[in-house]
Design a protein around this motif. Structure first.
Motif, PDB file in Angstrom:
ATOM      1  N   TRP A  23       0.682  -0.826   0.345  1.00  0.00           N
ATOM      2  CA  TRP A  23      -0.191   0.133  -0.510  1.00  0.00           C
ATOM      3  C   TRP A  23       0.752   1.138   0.248  1.00  0.00           C
ATOM      4  O   TRP A  23       0.976   2.017  -0.533  1.00  0.00           O
ATOM      5  N   ARG A  24       2.385   1.162   1.392  1.00  0.00           N
ATOM      6  CA  ARG A  24       3.279   2.455   1.181  1.00  0.00           C
ATOM      7  C   ARG A  24       2.990   2.861  -0.029  1.00  0.00           C
ATOM      8  O   ARG A  24       3.688   3.987  -0.946  1.00  0.00           O
ATOM      9  N   THR A  27       0.849   3.522  -3.428  1.00  0.00           N
ATOM     10  CA  THR A  27       0.282   5.050  -2.973  1.00  0.00           C
ATOM     11  C   THR A  27       2.062   5.959  -3.428  1.00  0.00           C
ATOM     12  O   THR A  27       1.320   6.957  -4.196  1.00  0.00           O
ATOM     13  N   ALA A  64      -1.562   8.094   4.138  1.00  0.00           N
ATOM     14  CA  ALA A  64      -0.658   7.755   2.184  1.00  0.00           C
ATOM     15  C   ALA A  64      -0.105   8.907   1.854  1.00  0.00           C
ATOM     16  O   ALA A  64       0.540   8.846   1.664  1.00  0.00           O
ATOM     17  N   HIS A  65      -0.682  10.356   2.219  1.00  0.00           N
ATOM     18  CA  HIS A  65      -0.363  11.059   1.370  1.00  0.00           C
ATOM     19  C   HIS A  65      -0.204  12.463   2.381  1.00  0.00           C
ATOM     20  O   HIS A  65       0.255  13.924   1.989  1.00  0.00           O
ATOM     21  N   ASN A  68       3.847   9.751   4.822  1.00  0.00           N
ATOM     22  CA  ASN A  68       4.235   9.126   4.196  1.00  0.00           C
ATOM     23  C   ASN A  68       4.742   9.603   2.641  1.00  0.00           C
ATOM     24  O   ASN A  68       5.457   8.752   2.027  1.00  0.00           O
ATOM     25  N   CYS A 118       3.811   2.330   9.148  1.00  0.00           N
ATOM     26  CA  CYS A 118       3.192   2.956   7.278  1.00  0.00           C
ATOM     27  C   CYS A 118       1.810   2.495   7.473  1.00  0.00           C
ATOM     28  O   CYS A 118       1.477   2.975   8.052  1.00  0.00           O
ATOM     29  N   ALA A 119       2.020   4.286   6.166  1.00  0.00           N
ATOM     30  CA  ALA A 119       0.274   4.149   6.664  1.00  0.00           C
ATOM     31  C   ALA A 119       0.224   2.952   5.952  1.00  0.00           C
ATOM     32  O   ALA A 119       0.260   2.116   4.733  1.00  0.00           O
ATOM     33  N   PRO A 121      -3.965   1.243   4.356  1.00  0.00           N
ATOM     34  CA  PRO A 121      -5.436   1.651   3.744  1.00  0.00           C
ATOM     35  C   PRO A 121      -6.411   2.088   4.342  1.00  0.00           C
ATOM     36  O   PRO A 121      -6.901   1.154   5.333  1.00  0.00           O
ATOM     37  N   ASN A 123      -6.920   4.359   6.702  1.00  0.00           N
ATOM     38  CA  ASN A 123      -6.349   4.391   7.692  1.00  0.00           C
ATOM     39  C   ASN A 123      -6.280   3.715   8.461  1.00  0.00           C
ATOM     40  O   ASN A 123      -6.421   4.022  10.377  1.00  0.00           O
TER      41      ASN A 123
END
Length: 230
Positions: A23-24, A27, A64-65, A68, A118-119, A121, A123
C-alpha cells in the motif's frame, strides 16, 4: 549502544507487513494529483523529535499523502497542521506549520511517534500489523526512559497499543486497564515516574466536527508538558 538515530534508521527499512508495504509503495507511485511533482517517501516513518525528550506523543499511523509523502510524522496533512499549531501555541514547536523535512521545524522536549509506522489502507491497520510493529515502540520507550516523564496518546487505537508496551517496559499499568477518554490521566510507577494522558485524535473527523478543538488539544499538551517539567 543503539541510539534513537540508529533506531529511526532501522525503522525506515522495515518490510515486516506485506499489505502495508504494498500500500505505501503503491501510493508513492501513483501519488495524489496535487502532489504529482513530489518524490514520495514511501517507507516506514520513524519518530520525530529529540533523543532526550521528556514528553512523547503517540498517534496512530502515517497518512498516505501526509507522512508517507514527506517522511516525517504528522507532516504535510491537515491533522499535522492541527497538531503542530497546538504544539507551537504551548511553546513546544518552533513554528506552527510542518510542510516538509528541512522546513526549519524543531520540537522542544517532545518527540512524536506512532504504534504503526507505515501508512495503512483507509487509515486502519489490522491488529496483527499493530502487534508486528510493537517492538519498535518498545525499543523507542526503552531509549527514551532516562528522560521521559509524560506520554500523550492520540485516540483509542494508540491508547490500546501503548498500554501493553508500557507494561512490558516496566511501568505498572492498573488492572483492569484504564479506558481511553479525552483528558484521561493516569500516573504510572516503574523505572521512572510517568504520567499518561489521553486525547482525541487530531483526525479531520474530530477536528472538523468540533469534537476536538484547538483549546482542548492545547490544554492536554500544556498539562502534559508541565508534568514533564517542560
Amino acid at each position: 549502544m543503539e541510539t534513537i538515530a540508529d533506531l529511526d534508521e532501522r525503522v525506515s527499512h522495515c518490510r515486516a507487513c506485506p499489505r502495508l508495504v504494498r500500500w505505501r509503495e503503491e501510493t508513492a507511485r501513483t501519488k495524489r494529483r496535487s502532489y504529482a511533482d513530489w518524490d514520495y517517501w514511501g517507507r516506514p516513518v520513524p519518530g520525530f523529535g529529540p533523543a532526550d525528550a521528556r514528553m512523547l506523543i503517540v498517534g496512530l499511523a502515517p497518512a498516505a499523502h501526509g507522512a508517507n509523502r514527506t517522511g516525517r510524522m504528522f507532516t504535510g496533512d491537515r491533522s499535522g497542521d492541527f497538531l503542530y499549531a497546538a504544539l507551537h501555541s504551548v511553546g513546544l514547536a518552533s513554528q506552527p506549520t510542518s510542510t516538509h523535512q528541512g522546513d526549519g521545524l524543531e520540537l522542544s522536549g517532545v518527540r512524536i511517534t506512532a504504534p504503526v509506522h507505515c501508512a495503512p489502507p483507509a487509515n486502519k491497520p489490522t491488529p496483527a500489523e499493530r502487534d508486528a510493529c510493537r517492538s519498535w515502540l518498545s525499543e523507542e520507550l526503552r531509549l527514551l526512559r532516562p528522560t521521559l516523564r509524560s506520554v500523550v496518546v492520540l485516540g483509542a487505537f494508540g491508547w490500546q497499543a501503548t498500554l501493553p508496551v508500557l507494561a512490558a517496559a516496566g511501568w505498572t499499568v492498573p488492572s483492569p486497564r484504564p479506558p481511553f477518554a479525552h483528558a484521561a490521566h493516569v500516573s504510572l510507577h516503574g523505572p521512572t515516574p510517568l504520567d499518561l494522558f489521553g486525547c482525541y485524535h487530531v483526525s479531520q473527523q474530530n477536528t472538523f466536527t468540533g469534537r476536538l478543538t484547538p483549546a482542548m488539544l492545547s490544554d492536554v499538551l500544556r498539562t502534559a508538558a508541565k508534568t514533564a517539567g517542560l
